[in-house]
Motif scaffolding. Structure first.
Motif, PDB file in Angstrom:
ATOM      1  N   ALA A   1      41.262  28.285  32.417  1.00 23.38           N
ATOM      2  CA  ALA A   1      40.816  29.676  32.549  1.00 23.38           C
ATOM      3  C   ALA A   1      39.776  29.866  33.652  1.00 23.38           C
ATOM      4  CB  ALA A   1      40.236  30.164  31.220  1.00 23.38           C
ATOM      5  N   GLN A   2      39.195  28.758  34.156  1.00 24.01           N
ATOM      6  CA  GLN A   2      38.202  28.881  35.223  1.00 24.01           C
ATOM      7  C   GLN A   2      38.868  29.483  36.451  1.00 24.01           C
ATOM      8  OE1 GLN A   2      34.832  28.080  35.104  1.00 24.01           O
ATOM      9  NE2 GLN A   2      35.302  27.920  32.939  1.00 24.01           N
ATOM     10  N   LYS A   3      38.184  30.455  37.049  1.00 21.58           N
ATOM     11  CA  LYS A   3      38.757  31.125  38.208  1.00 21.58           C
ATOM     12  C   LYS A   3      38.109  30.574  39.474  1.00 21.58           C
ATOM     13  CE  LYS A   3      38.053  35.184  36.017  1.00 21.58           C
ATOM     14  NZ  LYS A   3      37.946  34.800  34.664  1.00 21.58           N
ATOM     15  N   ASN A   4      38.907  29.902  40.274  1.00 26.13           N
ATOM     16  CA  ASN A   4      38.500  29.370  41.570  1.00 26.13           C
ATOM     17  C   ASN A   4      39.672  29.518  42.512  1.00 26.13           C
ATOM     18  OD1 ASN A   4      35.773  28.259  41.749  1.00 26.13           O
ATOM     19  ND2 ASN A   4      36.419  26.931  40.067  1.00 26.13           N
ATOM     20  N   GLY A   5      39.396  29.917  43.765  1.00 24.15           N
ATOM     21  CA  GLY A   5      40.468  30.086  44.735  1.00 24.15           C
ATOM     22  C   GLY A   5      41.160  31.426  44.582  1.00 24.15           C
ATOM     23  N   LEU A   6      42.330  31.551  45.206  1.00 22.16           N
ATOM     24  CA  LEU A   6      43.081  32.803  45.192  1.00 22.16           C
ATOM     25  C   LEU A   6      43.777  33.003  43.848  1.00 22.16           C
ATOM     26  CD1 LEU A   6      44.090  35.230  46.853  1.00 22.16           C
ATOM     27  CD2 LEU A   6      46.010  33.814  47.566  1.00 22.16           C
ATOM     28  N   ARG A   7      43.628  34.194  43.286  1.00 22.31           N
ATOM     29  CA  ARG A   7      44.281  34.524  42.015  1.00 22.31           C
ATOM     30  C   ARG A   7      45.028  35.830  42.158  1.00 22.31           C
ATOM     31  NH1 ARG A   7      43.518  31.613  37.015  1.00 22.31           N
ATOM     32  NH2 ARG A   7      42.337  29.803  37.657  1.00 22.31           N
ATOM     33  N   HIS A   8      46.116  35.937  41.394  1.00 20.64           N
ATOM     34  CA  HIS A   8      46.807  37.221  41.313  1.00 20.64           C
ATOM     35  C   HIS A   8      45.983  38.117  40.410  1.00 20.64           C
ATOM     36  CE1 HIS A   8      50.154  35.736  43.610  1.00 20.64           C
ATOM     37  NE2 HIS A   8      50.202  34.652  42.840  1.00 20.64           N
ATOM     38  N   GLN A   9      46.522  39.209  39.960  1.00 25.86           N
ATOM     39  CA  GLN A   9      45.723  40.186  39.215  1.00 25.86           C
ATOM     40  C   GLN A   9      45.034  39.586  38.000  1.00 25.86           C
ATOM     41  OE1 GLN A   9      47.451  43.900  38.212  1.00 25.86           O
ATOM     42  NE2 GLN A   9      48.080  44.344  40.292  1.00 25.86           N
ATOM     43  N   VAL A  10      43.736  39.849  37.919  1.00 24.48           N
ATOM     44  CA  VAL A  10      42.943  39.463  36.757  1.00 24.48           C
ATOM     45  C   VAL A  10      42.386  40.758  36.178  1.00 24.48           C
ATOM     46  CG1 VAL A  10      40.909  38.216  35.958  1.00 24.48           C
ATOM     47  CG2 VAL A  10      42.352  37.224  37.751  1.00 24.48           C
ATOM     48  N   PHE A  11      42.713  41.018  34.918  1.00 22.39           N
ATOM     49  CA  PHE A  11      42.307  42.260  34.260  1.00 22.39           C
ATOM     50  C   PHE A  11      41.051  42.059  33.428  1.00 22.39           C
ATOM     51  CE2 PHE A  11      46.641  43.204  35.308  1.00 22.39           C
ATOM     52  CZ  PHE A  11      46.656  44.573  35.527  1.00 22.39           C
ATOM     53  N   ALA A  12      40.183  43.068  33.457  1.00 19.74           N
ATOM     54  CA  ALA A  12      39.008  43.084  32.581  1.00 19.74           C
ATOM     55  C   ALA A  12      39.387  43.819  31.300  1.00 19.74           C
ATOM     56  CB  ALA A  12      37.846  43.788  33.272  1.00 19.74           C
ATOM     57  N   VAL A  13      38.546  43.712  30.298  1.00 23.11           N
ATOM     58  CA  VAL A  13      38.812  44.350  29.007  1.00 23.11           C
ATOM     59  C   VAL A  13      38.927  45.865  29.153  1.00 23.11           C
ATOM     60  CG1 VAL A  13      37.924  44.686  26.675  1.00 23.11           C
ATOM     61  CG2 VAL A  13      37.655  42.490  27.793  1.00 23.11           C
ATOM     62  N   ASN A  14      38.131  46.458  30.075  1.00 22.95           N
ATOM     63  CA  ASN A  14      38.131  47.916  30.238  1.00 22.95           C
ATOM     64  C   ASN A  14      39.280  48.426  31.102  1.00 22.95           C
ATOM     65  OD1 ASN A  14      37.363  47.147  32.776  1.00 22.95           O
ATOM     66  ND2 ASN A  14      35.379  48.143  32.746  1.00 22.95           N
ATOM     67  N   GLY A  15      40.146  47.536  31.597  1.00 27.20           N
ATOM     68  CA  GLY A  15      41.296  47.956  32.382  1.00 27.20           C
ATOM     69  C   GLY A  15      41.118  47.800  33.883  1.00 27.20           C
ATOM     70  N   ASP A  16      39.900  47.519  34.349  1.00 26.28           N
ATOM     71  CA  ASP A  16      39.688  47.249  35.771  1.00 26.28           C
ATOM     72  C   ASP A  16      40.457  45.987  36.142  1.00 26.28           C
ATOM     73  OD1 ASP A  16      37.900  49.314  35.529  1.00 26.28           O
ATOM     74  OD2 ASP A  16      36.112  48.084  35.784  1.00 26.28           O
ATOM     75  N   HIS A  17      40.922  45.900  37.379  1.00 29.57           N
ATOM     76  CA  HIS A  17      41.561  44.648  37.778  1.00 29.57           C
ATOM     77  C   HIS A  17      41.225  44.292  39.215  1.00 29.57           C
ATOM     78  CE1 HIS A  17      44.623  47.726  38.745  1.00 29.57           C
ATOM     79  NE2 HIS A  17      44.976  46.938  39.728  1.00 29.57           N
ATOM     80  N   TYR A  18      41.356  42.983  39.484  1.00 27.56           N
ATOM     81  CA  TYR A  18      40.951  42.399  40.770  1.00 27.56           C
ATOM     82  C   TYR A  18      42.007  41.411  41.223  1.00 27.56           C
ATOM     83  CZ  TYR A  18      38.320  39.442  44.032  1.00 27.56           C
ATOM     84  OH  TYR A  18      37.909  38.733  45.125  1.00 27.56           O
ATOM     85  N   VAL A  19      42.322  41.483  42.521  1.00 26.70           N
ATOM     86  CA  VAL A  19      43.223  40.514  43.140  1.00 26.70           C
ATOM     87  C   VAL A  19      42.476  39.910  44.313  1.00 26.70           C
ATOM     88  CG1 VAL A  19      45.392  40.195  44.379  1.00 26.70           C
ATOM     89  CG2 VAL A  19      45.261  41.862  42.551  1.00 26.70           C
ATOM     90  N   GLY A  20      42.362  38.596  44.341  1.00 27.73           N
ATOM     91  CA  GLY A  20      41.679  37.990  45.477  1.00 27.73           C
ATOM     92  C   GLY A  20      41.124  36.622  45.166  1.00 27.73           C
ATOM     93  N   GLU A  21      40.104  36.256  45.937  1.00 31.57           N
ATOM     94  CA  GLU A  21      39.524  34.917  45.853  1.00 31.57           C
ATOM     95  C   GLU A  21      38.357  34.879  44.870  1.00 31.57           C
ATOM     96  OE1 GLU A  21      40.288  33.170  50.258  1.00 31.57           O
ATOM     97  OE2 GLU A  21      38.859  34.819  50.126  1.00 31.57           O
ATOM     98  N   TRP A  22      38.209  33.710  44.235  1.00 31.65           N
ATOM     99  CA  TRP A  22      37.159  33.487  43.235  1.00 31.65           C
ATOM    100  C   TRP A  22      36.404  32.206  43.553  1.00 31.65           C
ATOM    101  CZ3 TRP A  22      36.539  36.627  38.796  1.00 31.65           C
ATOM    102  CH2 TRP A  22      37.528  37.590  38.611  1.00 31.65           C
ATOM    103  N   LYS A  23      35.188  32.128  43.042  1.00 30.40           N
ATOM    104  CA  LYS A  23      34.427  30.876  43.100  1.00 30.40           C
ATOM    105  C   LYS A  23      33.544  30.818  41.864  1.00 30.40           C
ATOM    106  CE  LYS A  23      31.328  28.166  45.969  1.00 30.40           C
ATOM    107  NZ  LYS A  23      30.590  28.088  47.235  1.00 30.40           N
ATOM    108  N   ASP A  24      33.710  29.790  41.060  1.00 36.53           N
ATOM    109  CA  ASP A  24      32.935  29.609  39.827  1.00 36.53           C
ATOM    110  C   ASP A  24      32.963  30.853  38.948  1.00 36.53           C
ATOM    111  OD1 ASP A  24      32.257  27.047  40.630  1.00 36.53           O
ATOM    112  OD2 ASP A  24      30.462  27.738  41.688  1.00 36.53           O
ATOM    113  N   ASN A  25      34.172  31.386  38.745  1.00 35.48           N
ATOM    114  CA  ASN A  25      34.392  32.551  37.877  1.00 35.48           C
ATOM    115  C   ASN A  25      33.797  33.851  38.428  1.00 35.48           C
ATOM    116  OD1 ASN A  25      36.077  31.620  35.943  1.00 35.48           O
ATOM    117  ND2 ASN A  25      34.490  31.213  34.437  1.00 35.48           N
ATOM    118  N   LEU A  26      33.446  33.886  39.709  1.00 39.12           N
ATOM    119  CA  LEU A  26      32.910  35.099  40.333  1.00 39.12           C
ATOM    120  C   LEU A  26      33.787  35.466  41.523  1.00 39.12           C
ATOM    121  CD1 LEU A  26      29.113  34.192  40.365  1.00 39.12           C
ATOM    122  CD2 LEU A  26      30.229  35.826  38.851  1.00 39.12           C
TER     123      LEU A  26
END
Length: 202
Positions: free
Chosen positions: A21-46
């Motif tokens: 579940a750790q987010k590092n590198g390029l990820r496809h859509q990641v949804f938040a509980v409130n419905g917001d979503h993000y597509v892009g690069e991650w580092k240490d879950n940020l």
């Protein structure tokens, strides 16, 4: 002699799931509980690097640079137009720690930039405020201020008439030209004063 094998020590399943579940590198859509979503690069879950964030509640989209979970670098913020449903740019420029910082342009329509009563500002931003050199077009009064800003306050600069005839609420009087009526006389007086001080020093 019999050979015995020791079974491998197994990690609890939650550790394996947590690692996946750790987010590092390029990820496809990641949804938040409130419905917001993000597509892009991650580092240490940020969010870190290039990415696109969509806020479900407002419909706003940010495309650009991220640093440790905050907008940082160059990016564009867009909002959906309530009439057409298409996205229109609201701000395009530099960000620092989730705030507008450095040079950027605020859009309020297809031809309008930073606006206050039809006015606009073009220049540098820092911490979401006007900072550094910039120009403020007072289009409602037909004047232009060009100078230096600190935390949204103009500290020094010049004000000139700019499109005063087309302004909806022009100032009562135009800004007068500041001129010396007798520049040669002023120069002669200054030279004479300088010569007198040199004579006194001798």
């Amino acid at each position: 002699m019999p050979v015995t094998k020791c079974p491998k020590k197994s990690e609890p399943l939650w550790k394996d799931w947590d690692w996946k579940a750790q987010k590092n590198g390029l990820r496809h859509q990641v949804f938040a509980v409130n419905g917001d979503h993000y597509v892009g690069e991650w580092k240490d879950n940020l969010k870190h690097g290039k990415g696109t964030q969509v806020w479900k509640k407002s419909g706003a989209i940010y495309e650009g640079d991220w640093k440790f979970g905050k907008r940082d670098g160059y990016g564009t913020l867009s909002h959906p137009d309530p009439e057409t449903g298409k996205y229109r740019r609201v701000y395009s420029g530099w960000w620092k720690e989730d705030k507008k910082s450095g040079y950027g342009i605020q859009f309020f329509g297809p031809k309008d930039y930073y606006e206050e009563n039809g006015n606009r500002y073009e220049g540098s931003w820092e911490r979401g405020m006007k900072n550094g050199h910039g120009r403020f077009f007072h289009l409602d009064h037909g004047q232009l201020f060009e100078g230096f800003w600190v935390d949204d306050v103009a500290k020094c600069g010049t004000m000139i008439d700019f499109g005063r005839d087309e302004a909806p609420e022009p100032t009562q009087f135009p800004i007068p030209k500041v001129e010396i009526q007798d520049p040669d006389g002023v120069l002669k007086e200054a030279i004479a004063a300088l010569m007198n001080t040199e004579d006194e020093d001798d």
